[in-house]
Design a protein around this motif. Structure first.
Motif, short mmCIF file in Angstrom:
data_model
loop_
_atom_site.label_atom_id
_atom_site.label_comp_id
_atom_site.label_asym_id
_atom_site.label_seq_id
_atom_site.Cartn_x
_atom_site.Cartn_y
_atom_site.Cartn_z
N THR A 426 0.81 -1.20 0.00
CA THR A 426 0.00 0.00 0.00
C THR A 426 0.85 1.26 0.00
O THR A 426 0.52 2.25 -0.66
CB THR A 426 -0.97 0.01 1.20
OG1 THR A 426 -1.70 -1.23 1.21
CG2 THR A 426 -1.95 1.16 1.11
N THR A 548 -5.96 -5.63 -5.43
CA THR A 548 -6.49 -4.95 -4.24
C THR A 548 -6.52 -5.85 -3.00
O THR A 548 -6.74 -5.36 -1.89
CB THR A 548 -7.90 -4.41 -4.51
OG1 THR A 548 -8.74 -5.48 -4.98
CG2 THR A 548 -7.86 -3.30 -5.54
N VAL A 551 -4.08 -4.50 -0.64
CA VAL A 551 -4.24 -3.10 -0.22
C VAL A 551 -4.78 -3.03 1.21
O VAL A 551 -5.78 -3.68 1.55
CB VAL A 551 -5.19 -2.35 -1.18
CG1 VAL A 551 -5.51 -0.95 -0.64
CG2 VAL A 551 -4.57 -2.25 -2.57
N ILE A 553 -6.68 -0.55 2.99
CA ILE A 553 -7.41 0.65 2.62
C ILE A 553 -7.32 1.75 3.67
O ILE A 553 -7.47 2.94 3.36
CB ILE A 553 -8.89 0.30 2.31
CG1 ILE A 553 -9.55 1.43 1.52
CG2 ILE A 553 -9.65 -0.04 3.58
CD1 ILE A 553 -10.90 1.07 0.95
N LEU A 564 -7.68 4.98 -7.73
CA LEU A 564 -7.62 3.54 -7.98
C LEU A 564 -8.95 3.03 -8.54
O LEU A 564 -8.96 2.24 -9.51
CB LEU A 564 -7.27 2.81 -6.69
CG LEU A 564 -7.10 1.29 -6.79
CD1 LEU A 564 -6.02 0.92 -7.80
CD2 LEU A 564 -6.76 0.70 -5.42
N ASN A 565 -10.06 3.48 -7.98
CA ASN A 565 -11.37 3.03 -8.48
C ASN A 565 -11.61 3.52 -9.90
O ASN A 565 -12.13 2.77 -10.75
CB ASN A 565 -12.48 3.52 -7.54
CG ASN A 565 -12.48 2.76 -6.22
OD1 ASN A 565 -11.93 1.66 -6.11
ND2 ASN A 565 -13.11 3.34 -5.20
N HIS A 568 -9.46 1.45 -12.28
CA HIS A 568 -10.00 0.11 -12.50
C HIS A 568 -11.24 0.15 -13.40
O HIS A 568 -11.47 -0.79 -14.18
CB HIS A 568 -10.31 -0.55 -11.16
CG HIS A 568 -9.13 -1.25 -10.57
ND1 HIS A 568 -8.98 -1.49 -9.22
CD2 HIS A 568 -8.00 -1.76 -11.15
CE1 HIS A 568 -7.84 -2.14 -9.00
NE2 HIS A 568 -7.24 -2.31 -10.17
N LEU A 594 -13.00 -0.20 -4.37
CA LEU A 594 -12.71 -0.25 -2.94
C LEU A 594 -13.57 0.78 -2.22
O LEU A 594 -13.77 1.88 -2.71
CB LEU A 594 -11.23 0.08 -2.69
CG LEU A 594 -10.19 -0.98 -3.05
CD1 LEU A 594 -8.80 -0.45 -2.71
CD2 LEU A 594 -10.44 -2.28 -2.31
#
Length: 601
Positions: A426, A548, A551, A553, A564-565, A568, A594
């Protein structure tokens, strides 16, 4: 002969010639690090296969200076040979030149093959020689007579790189370079780096395993181009086209004699980092030397619209290949024997099936657990590790396509991740995202942005020894400047500009445990103009999911989760049309958003 015998043979040759120190850079006459077998001198002497290194041999000392990427590898490959492995950036020795100044005596003689040392190094070494009352021979080719079965130079044919891929024909490029020369009062320009020549003439070659280059030199003037290359490598169709443009093909080795005949009272542009000391010393006195980046190096670093569109196609192909690879790997892991080499073979095979594939852009890295802590590890039978459904796997790979070049790294989890793995992963991810989100004024150099990728690591007491990003060529070299992102200002010699491509690849390496790196390619683009000037930013080019499951979070900021979202979402939308239904479903899960309730994301 074994390596010890080769080292002893060289030491004996030094004694016979009364040479006190022999310097061997890992290089060739074009100052490259991706070498044909003929120029892998350090590997022949010692077995060290890293791309960066300088070997120093004296009567009672063997020393290899390399950088942090290869220190552990060098210790392993050189064990038992009595060769000291030294960090080129280490404060305890400050490099091999400083070692020479402290350990040689007045009147000692240094020898080197000036064909494989740059002007920049030559001048530093000359200063050292003068300051310490040493002497130097720059024409010492000891190796050719000792390496009796030395491989010959390759003989692969050159081929056209068509305008539909390059975006510009060779005449328009030549005219632009000549205009720049005219505007700067440059009569001649020496091109010693084959990638400059390939770009200028819209050709590619097959001399190097991982770069589609033709080993060649060139001299440009306002009415002629002299191309020094093996004539047998130039197909007749290309030779006819060259003839119409005043491009004259001369034997490769004649570069030195022709350069020595340049008229005095003229000006010559040479690059001090890509031109050898031998070429430099061939230039007659009276020629006004301009030492700077070559004009093609500056121009080709900025990709045109056709090239940028081509890179988008490369990323689709590369992302599709990687998705299929990771999908298949997840299906078969634990059910059949897998090793680093067998997995590398699977990855390379899937990549080679993509449209317009030219070749790999470097030797694919597939590193399991502790091997991933070696940044440039490459599996060989002696080190090939079994891959089990536990721990992590790092893959760093890339390809050349007619439409461009790729380089991407992913670290995936093969089992249940530990808290340490998740934290390390991370923190690296945070660095990669923060650089990708950078906004900066025009004129910014890469070294000014390097901290963005390291900040989260530094705050936790971590660091990595390599640069954060390198420029990427266009179906040329995967490592190609003059720009880059590194903490060392002296290694990044050109500001970032719209159209430049650079990698973004921070990492953490825990020796004997694991290594983690995540890498994307970025395109520098215009952002906005304010009262304070023009601002630039990066667009992410690479397309492949980020694991992920690794990860944590809680360590991510809202902006990082959003990046990141969004990334993706793009990965799934762009790659899913090229996947079958099972692969699509799998990728949809891998790219699921996420959510951190604490941040309302």
């Amino acid at each position: 002969m074994n390596y010890k015998e080769r080292l002893a043979l060289i030491r004996s040759a030094l004694k016979n010639r009364k040479i006190d120190a022999f310097i061997i850079p890992n290089s060739d006459p074009h100052l490259g690090t991706n070498l044909v077998a003929h120029w892998r001198i350090i590997e022949w002497i010692s077995g060290f296969t890293g791309s960066a290194g300088t070997l120093v041999i004296t009567k009672d000392f063997y020393g290899l200076w390399t950088d942090s990427r290869y220190l552990i590898q060098a210790e392993y490959q050189l064990r038992g040979l009595g060769i000291s492995v030294l960090n080129i950036a280490g404060s305890e020795n400050q490099g091999w030149m400083e070692w020479l100044s402290k350990n040689l005596e007045k009147g000692n003689r240094i020898a080197i093959d000036g064909r494989i040392m740059s002007i920049s190094q030559f001048k530093r070494l000359e200063n050292l020689v003068n300051e310490n009352n040493l002497t130097i021979n720059f024409e010492s080719d000891l190796i050719s007579e000792l390496w009796t079965d030395r491989p010959v130079l390759p003989d692969k044919k050159a081929f056209n790189h068509e305008v539909k891929y390059s975006g510009r024909d060779r005449l328009s490029k030549i005219n632009e370079v000549r205009k720049e020369m005219h505007d700067s009062a440059i009569d001649y320009q020496l091109l010693a780096s084959p990638d400059d020549i390939m770009w200028l003439l819209n050709i590619r070659g097959g001399d190097l395993e991982f770069s589609p280059l033709l080993l060649s030199f060139a001299i440009l003037s306002d009415d002629q181009i002299l191309l020094f290359a093996d004539e047998n490598k130039i197909p007749l169709s290309i030779a006819h086209e060259f003839d119409k443009l005043g491009i004259v093909i001369l034997p490769y080795e004649e570069i030195y004699s022709v350069l020595s005949a340049i008229e005095t009272d003229t000006s010559l542009l040479v690059s001090p980092t890509t031109t050898s000391a031998m070429l430099y010393r061939s230039i007659p006195e009276g020629v006004r030397l301009i030492e700077d980046l070559t004009i093609p190096a500056k121009l080709k670093a900025v990709k045109n619209e056709v090239e940028i569109e081509g890179l988008s196609k490369c990323m689709l192909r590369d992302g599709t290949a990687l998705t299929k690879f990771f999908y298949n790997l997840e299906k078969i892991k634990g059910s059949q024997p897998l090793t680093e080499i067998t997995v590398t073979t699977i990855l390379n095979r899937i990549r080679a099936q993509q449209e317009n594939f030219v070749g790999l852009s470097f030797s694919s890295i597939v590193a399991y657990n502790a091997h991933a802590a070696l940044p440039h590890y490459s599996a060989v039978p002696d080190t090939d590790a079994d891959i089990n459904p536990v721990g992590i796997l790092l893959t760093d790979s890339g390809s050349h396509y007619f439409e461009g070049t790729t380089d991407i790294t992913r670290t995936i989890c093969l089992g249940e991740p530990t808290d340490l793995l998740k934290k390390d992963f991370t923190l690296v991810l945070k660095g990669m995202i923060n650089l990708a989100l950078a906004k900066f004024p025009s004129g910014t150099y890469g070294y000014q942005l390097d901290i963005l990728a390291r900040k989260a690591l530094w705050e936790n007491g971590f660091n990595y020894g390599h640069g954060t990003g390198h420029g990427v060529g266009f179906c040329l070299n995967v490592h190609e400047g003059p720009h880059g992102i590194s903490p060392l200002a002296g290694t990044v010699r050109y500001p970032l500009q719209p159209g430049m491509v650079v990698t973004d690849e921070p990492g953490i390496y825990r020796q004997g445990l694991h290594g983690i790196r995540t890498e994307n390619m970025l395109l520098c683009v215009e952002d906005e103009v304010t009262e304070f000037g023009n601002f630039l930013k990066f667009n992410t080019l690479s397309l492949c999911y980020i694991d992920t499951s690794l990860v944590d979070i809680s360590l991510l900021e809202k902006s990082e989760i959003n990046w990141l979202n969004n990334y993706h979402t793009v990965v799934y939308e762009k790659l899913s049309p090229y996947l079958d239904e099972d692969e699509k479903q799998w990728l949809r899960i891998k790219t699921s958003p996420l959510i951190n309730p604490a941040l309302n994301t």
